[in-house]
Enzyme design. Structure first.
Site, PDB file in Angstrom:
ATOM      1  N   HIS A   1      -3.201  35.649  92.658  1.00 18.05           N
ATOM      2  CA  HIS A   1      -3.808  35.244  91.305  1.00 18.05           C
ATOM      3  C   HIS A   1      -3.696  33.731  91.136  1.00 18.05           C
ATOM      4  CE1 HIS A   1      -0.053  36.206  89.103  1.00 18.05           C
ATOM      5  NE2 HIS A   1      -0.583  35.259  88.315  1.00 18.05           N
TER       6      HIS A   1
ATOM      7  N   ASP B   1      -0.528  40.848  95.689  1.00 14.34           N
ATOM      8  CA  ASP B   1      -0.495  39.495  94.874  1.00 14.34           C
ATOM      9  C   ASP B   1       0.199  38.539  95.498  1.00 14.34           C
ATOM     10  OD1 ASP B   1      -1.030  37.967  92.835  1.00 14.34           O
ATOM     11  OD2 ASP B   1       0.264  38.796  91.715  1.00 14.34           O
TER      12      ASP B   1
ATOM     13  N   SER C   1       4.358  32.492  87.547  1.00 16.06           N
ATOM     14  CA  SER C   1       3.743  33.368  88.368  1.00 16.06           C
ATOM     15  C   SER C   1       3.893  32.633  89.693  1.00 16.06           C
ATOM     16  CB  SER C   1       2.166  33.540  88.015  1.00 16.06           C
ATOM     17  OG  SER C   1       2.334  34.575  87.125  1.00 16.06           O
TER      18      SER C   1
END
Length: 302
Positions: free
Chosen positions: A47, A77, A156
Site C-alpha cells: 500500500h 501487503d 508502514s
C-alpha cells in the site's frame, strides 16, 4: 536503575544497527518506509507504493537513490523494490514464529516524515489476522504481530526488530491508539518475497469457498488430535470447489493431506504449485468423512 540502563542499551543498540538500513520511500504522492534485505533490494508495504512502478529512497545518512518496484502483492501487503544505487548493509531476517507475548521489539521507520524514528515496546499479541483485498479477491494475512510500539503514518514498510536486531516483521498498519500491526517474517512471507523478486508477482490457487473455524465433534477431535476444522459457509457457483462437490455446511479437516483448522491453513496450500493440480480435500459431512478432489485454478480478480 540497572534494569532501565540495560533496556536503554538494548534499544539503542538495535536502533544503531537497524536505523541505517531503513529508508524513507516515496512513490507518487505516497510515502512510507522500506527495509534493505539484500544488496540493491528493499521490502516495503504494497500500500506504500500503490500502483506506481518507480520511486525514490532516502537513508538516515542523507544519501538518496532511485528505486523500481519489482513486484507488489496486495494480498500480503508486501512489495519488493530494487535499485542500481548503493544501499546500506542488508538486515538479517528473523523468524516471527519464535516471538512470545511480552517480548521486546523495536520499530524503526519514518513516521510523519521524521526520518530514522525509533519506538520500542512489546509484542502485545500473536496470531492476529489482517483482512486484505485486491479487486474482488480477498485473503487474510496470517499470524500478524500486534505491538504497542508507537506507529504513525509513515511507519508502514519499516522494520520491526527483535532485541538482536533481526527483522521479525514489516510494520503495516496503525490499528488504534497504542496498537500497531506488522506482517510477520515467516516461511510464508519468505516464499512471497522470493516470488516477487523472481517473477514480480505471486501466483495463488483459487478454490472458491468461504469458511470460518468451527469445533469438531468430540470423537472426531480426539481421533484427529485437534479441536477445529474450517466450516464452509459459501461455495462460489462455477468455482473449483463447486465442481469438486464441496457444499455449504461441510467441515474441512484437511487439504492436500495437510490439517486445516482455519482459513489460513487452507491458504497455505494455495500457492503456485497447487494451480492445475488435483488436491484431495477431506470434509466432515454430517456424520461421514468424505473425500473430494479439487483442482485449483489461478487466482485472478475473482
Amino acid at each position: 536503575m540497572d534494569e532501565l540502563d540495560a533496556y536503554s542499551r538494548t534499544v539503542s543498540a538495535v536502533a544503531a544497527h537497524v536505523g541505517p538500513s531503513v529508508a524513507a520511500v516515496r512513490a507518487g504522492g505516497g510515502s512510507g518506509s522500506a527495509v534493505v534485505v539484500d544488496h540493491g533490494v528493499l521490502v516495503t508495504n504494497a500500500h506504500v507504493v500503490g500502483g506506481h512502478r518507480e520511486g525514490s529512497v532516502a537513508y538516515a545518512d542523507g544519501t538518496e537513490g532511485a528505486v523500481t518496484v519489482r513486484g507488489t502483492d496486495p494480498l500480503s501487503d508486501l512489495a519488493v523494490l530494487v535499485t542500481p544505487d548503493p544501499t546500506p548493509p542488508p538486515l538479517e531476517l528473523g523468524d516471527a514464529a519464535e516471538l512470545v507475548v511480552g517480548q521486546l521489539v523495536v520499530a524503526v521507520g519514518n513516521p510523519l516524515g521524521l526520518a530514522g524514528s525509533v519506538t520500542a515496546g512489546v509484542v502485545s499479541g500473536l496470531g492476529r489476522a489482517l483482512p486484505v483485498r485486491s479487486g474482488r479477491a480477498s485473503r487474510v494475512v496470517e499470524d500478524v504481530i500486534q505491538t504497542d510500539a508507537a506507529l504513525n503514518p509513515g511507519n508502514s514498510g519499516g522494520a520491526l526488530a527483535d532485541a538482536s536486531g533481526r527483522v521479525v516483521g514489516i510494520n503495516t498498519a496503525v490499528a488504534g491508539v497504542g496498537l500497531g500491526l506488522a506482517v510477520p517474517v515467516s516461511a510464508t512471507t519468505r516464499r512471497i518475497l522470493e516470488s516477487l523478486r523472481a517473477d514480480g508477482r505471486v501466483r495463488r490457487g483459487y478454490l472458491g469457498l468461504v469458511g470460518a473455524p468451527a469445533p469438531l465433534p468430540a470423537e472426531i477431535a480426539a481421533r484427529l488430535g485437534r479441536p477445529r476444522g474450517l466450516r464452509v459457509a459459501e461455495v462460489v457457483a462455477g468455482s473449483p470447489a463447486a465442481h469438486a462437490g464441496l457444499r455449504a455446511g461441510d467441515l474441512v479437516v484437511s487439504a492436500d493431506r495437510e490439517p486445516v483448522s482455519d482459513a489460513q491453513g487452507l491458504q497455505r496450500r494455495l500457492f503456485a504449485a497447487s494451480i492445475g493440480r488435483t488436491m484431495p480435500v477431506t470434509v466432515l459431512r454430517g456424520a461421514a468423512m468424505v473425500d473430494v478432489l479439487a483442482v485449483p485454478t489461478e487466482l485472478a480478480d475473482h
